[in-house]
Motif scaffolding. Structure first.
Motif, PDB file in Angstrom:
ATOM      1  N   ILE A   1     -61.256  60.707 -65.700  1.00 48.25           N
ATOM      2  CA  ILE A   1     -59.986  60.652 -66.433  1.00 48.25           C
ATOM      3  C   ILE A   1     -59.439  62.055 -66.660  1.00 48.25           C
ATOM      4  O   ILE A   1     -58.234  62.301 -66.530  1.00 48.25           O
ATOM      5  N   GLU A   2     -60.324  62.988 -66.973  1.00 47.62           N
ATOM      6  CA  GLU A   2     -59.885  64.362 -67.233  1.00 47.62           C
ATOM      7  C   GLU A   2     -59.223  64.982 -66.010  1.00 47.62           C
ATOM      8  O   GLU A   2     -58.280  65.773 -66.130  1.00 47.62           O
ATOM      9  N   ILE A   3     -59.672  64.602 -64.834  1.00 49.76           N
ATOM     10  CA  ILE A   3     -59.122  65.181 -63.605  1.00 49.76           C
ATOM     11  C   ILE A   3     -57.693  64.707 -63.352  1.00 49.76           C
ATOM     12  O   ILE A   3     -56.829  65.486 -62.931  1.00 49.76           O
ATOM     13  N   ILE A   4     -57.414  63.432 -63.612  1.00 47.69           N
ATOM     14  CA  ILE A   4     -56.096  62.894 -63.241  1.00 47.69           C
ATOM     15  C   ILE A   4     -55.087  62.899 -64.387  1.00 47.69           C
ATOM     16  O   ILE A   4     -53.915  62.600 -64.165  1.00 47.69           O
ATOM     17  N   LEU A   5     -55.513  63.243 -65.594  1.00 49.30           N
ATOM     18  CA  LEU A   5     -54.559  63.284 -66.710  1.00 49.30           C
ATOM     19  C   LEU A   5     -53.400  64.250 -66.458  1.00 49.30           C
ATOM     20  O   LEU A   5     -52.246  63.923 -66.770  1.00 49.30           O
ATOM     21  N   PRO A   6     -53.637  65.461 -65.908  1.00 49.89           N
ATOM     22  CA  PRO A   6     -52.488  66.343 -65.628  1.00 49.89           C
ATOM     23  C   PRO A   6     -51.493  65.734 -64.642  1.00 49.89           C
ATOM     24  O   PRO A   6     -50.281  65.936 -64.768  1.00 49.89           O
ATOM     25  N   GLU A   7     -51.981  64.983 -63.655  1.00 46.13           N
ATOM     26  CA  GLU A   7     -51.075  64.334 -62.707  1.00 46.13           C
ATOM     27  C   GLU A   7     -50.237  63.260 -63.397  1.00 46.13           C
ATOM     28  O   GLU A   7     -49.056  63.083 -63.087  1.00 46.13           O
ATOM     29  N   ILE A   8     -50.849  62.540 -64.323  1.00 47.36           N
ATOM     30  CA  ILE A   8     -50.103  61.521 -65.062  1.00 47.36           C
ATOM     31  C   ILE A   8     -48.995  62.166 -65.885  1.00 47.36           C
ATOM     32  O   ILE A   8     -47.855  61.696 -65.919  1.00 47.36           O
ATOM     33  N   ALA A   9     -49.325  63.270 -66.539  1.00 42.82           N
ATOM     34  CA  ALA A   9     -48.333  63.953 -67.371  1.00 42.82           C
ATOM     35  C   ALA A   9     -47.195  64.529 -66.539  1.00 42.82           C
ATOM     36  O   ALA A   9     -46.065  64.659 -67.026  1.00 42.82           O
TER      37      ALA A   9
ATOM     38  N   ALA B   1     -45.280  53.543 -70.408  1.00 40.63           N
ATOM     39  CA  ALA B   1     -45.147  54.883 -70.982  1.00 40.63           C
ATOM     40  C   ALA B   1     -45.949  54.981 -72.283  1.00 40.63           C
ATOM     41  O   ALA B   1     -46.622  55.986 -72.545  1.00 40.63           O
ATOM     42  N   LEU B   2     -45.897  53.926 -73.093  1.00 39.53           N
ATOM     43  CA  LEU B   2     -46.708  53.895 -74.312  1.00 39.53           C
ATOM     44  C   LEU B   2     -48.193  53.796 -73.976  1.00 39.53           C
ATOM     45  O   LEU B   2     -49.036  54.369 -74.675  1.00 39.53           O
ATOM     46  N   LEU B   3     -48.505  53.072 -72.908  1.00 41.43           N
ATOM     47  CA  LEU B   3     -49.902  52.970 -72.479  1.00 41.43           C
ATOM     48  C   LEU B   3     -50.431  54.328 -72.028  1.00 41.43           C
ATOM     49  O   LEU B   3     -51.594  54.669 -72.280  1.00 41.43           O
ATOM     50  N   ARG B   4     -49.578  55.116 -71.374  1.00 39.96           N
ATOM     51  CA  ARG B   4     -49.973  56.475 -70.976  1.00 39.96           C
ATOM     52  C   ARG B   4     -50.305  57.322 -72.205  1.00 39.96           C
ATOM     53  O   ARG B   4     -51.311  58.042 -72.234  1.00 39.96           O
ATOM     54  N   ASN B   5     -49.467  57.234 -73.240  1.00 46.16           N
ATOM     55  CA  ASN B   5     -49.738  57.985 -74.468  1.00 46.16           C
ATOM     56  C   ASN B   5     -51.059  57.553 -75.095  1.00 46.16           C
ATOM     57  O   ASN B   5     -51.821  58.373 -75.608  1.00 46.16           O
ATOM     58  N   TRP B   6     -51.314  56.250 -75.045  1.00 45.28           N
ATOM     59  CA  TRP B   6     -52.569  55.745 -75.610  1.00 45.28           C
ATOM     60  C   TRP B   6     -53.767  56.281 -74.833  1.00 45.28           C
ATOM     61  O   TRP B   6     -54.793  56.637 -75.424  1.00 45.28           O
TER      62      TRP B   6
END
Length: 357
Positions: free
Chosen positions: A140-148, A160-165
């Motif tokens: 998860i830590e690796i792909i979080l910057p790509e999601i942001a 979008a709310l699920l991403r924040n969660w």
């Protein structure tokens, strides 16, 4: 951290990675953990997400195309947090297969009940961080910057709310797994992470609104709805989540009498909104055409106005009053004309006989 056999560059990279991971929780000296901020952020994101309806998540699953890459990665993160490995699964199978089945099953299991009515906060899916898995935190830590970095316009509101969660849940788990165990105050801080005790609600009534903004009131004891505000109404300050409003609306619409009364009140509300835009529908018997007149705006229109407050001329008290005033005015004009002609007749010469020759 073990550094034996590692190059200086490798050590620097590992230290940088550890610093970035801990930066959200610690100050520059790694001595103070901002636990309350992380816990509050997770609670806030869960509360907002819990208000989304089931259809908000399922609607885009039925599309003929896959969502944006950010949405797909967010879905993978959610499944990882619930200990479901999707590393070797294609995007299409994850989206329309695993995720579709998982979200339907879990939403039905947690939302269809009336458990929220007896507690002081929403229950169920996305609300229990202590039940999440930390097994896939590295992925998860690796792909979080790509999601942001994914463009905002490619996100559906629910996702979008699920991403924040996901971001808040990752911070929470990473803190609980990697940061707190090495902190001298770990035992004390752990008490802050325990789930809060849920106390029963004191109020009996809840208020919600239909799509047309007609208010209705739900009694959590009798599980019945009424349209008039009860005398003992005590739920004015209670925020009802959206998914609960939908279930309360189902109860309301299940009663045929209440359904008919809602329609009547909807019409009255629409009339009230257009009270300053009233029009009278008239009929011209000479041209055989309809026209509309606004007594408030003193305007005449031969096309139907965009207003709900249009009444027939025969049923308009104001229009009838205008007609009566107009008739009285014309009668007075006619009477004045008659009097004027009579006065002229009196001034004309009179003859004693009609035989002039």
């Amino acid at each position: 951290m073990k550094t034996t056999g590692l190059s200086q560059a490798k050590i620097a990279r590992e230290l940088t990675k550890e610093y970035i991971a801990k930066k959200a929780y610690c100050n520059d000296m790694f001595t103070k953990v901002d636990v309350l901020a992380i816990v509050s952020a997770f609670d806030d994101s869960a509360m907002v997400l819990q208000e989304m309806g089931k259809q908000d998540f399922l609607e885009c699953i039925g599309y003929d195309f896959l969502p944006s890459n950010g949405v797909l990665m967010t879905v993978r993160c959610v499944l990882w947090l619930f200990n479901i490995d999707t590393s070797k699964t294609s995007d299409s199978i994850v989206w329309s297969g695993i995720w579709a089945a998982w979200i339907v099953k879990n939403i039905d299991a947690h939302v269809l009940g009336w458990e929220w009515m007896t507690c002081n906060e929403p229950l169920g899916l996305f609300t229990k961080p202590y039940d999440l898995s930390s097994k896939y935190l590295d992925e998860i830590e690796i792909i979080l910057p790509e999601i942001a970095a994914t463009a905002q316009q490619t996100w559906q509101p629910a996702y979008a709310l699920l991403r924040n969660w996901v971001c808040c849940a990752f911070d929470y788990l990473h803190m609980a797994t990697n940061v707190l165990p090495i902190n001298p105050l770990a035992k004390y801080i752990a008490t802050l992470l325990e789930p809060s005790k849920r106390t029963p609600k004191e109020n009996i009534w809840f208020v919600a609104h239909t799509e047309d903004d007609v208010p209705f009131y739900y009694n959590r004891h009798s599980q019945e709805c009424v349209l008039d505000e009860p005398e003992d109404f005590d739920g004015a300050r209670v925020l009802v989540p959206r998914f609960m409003e939908l279930q309360m609306l189902d109860v309301l619409m299940g009663d045929a009498n209440l359904r008919a009364e809602v329609e009547v009140r909807r019409h009255l509300l629409e009339m009230a909104r257009d009270k300053d835009n009233a029009w009278v529908e008239c009929y011209d018997y000479i041209t055989k055409a309809r026209y509309y007149y606004s007594l408030q705006r003193l305007k005449l229109s031969y096309s139907r106005p965009n207003s709900r407050n249009i009444i027939k001329a025969e049923t308009s008290p104001a229009y009838r009053s205008v007609i009566r005033i107009q008739s009285a005015y014309r009668r007075r004009q006619a009477q004045e004309l008659v009097n004027e002609k009579r006065a002229k007749c009196k001034q004309m010469p009179r003859f004693q006989t009609r035989h002039f020759f």
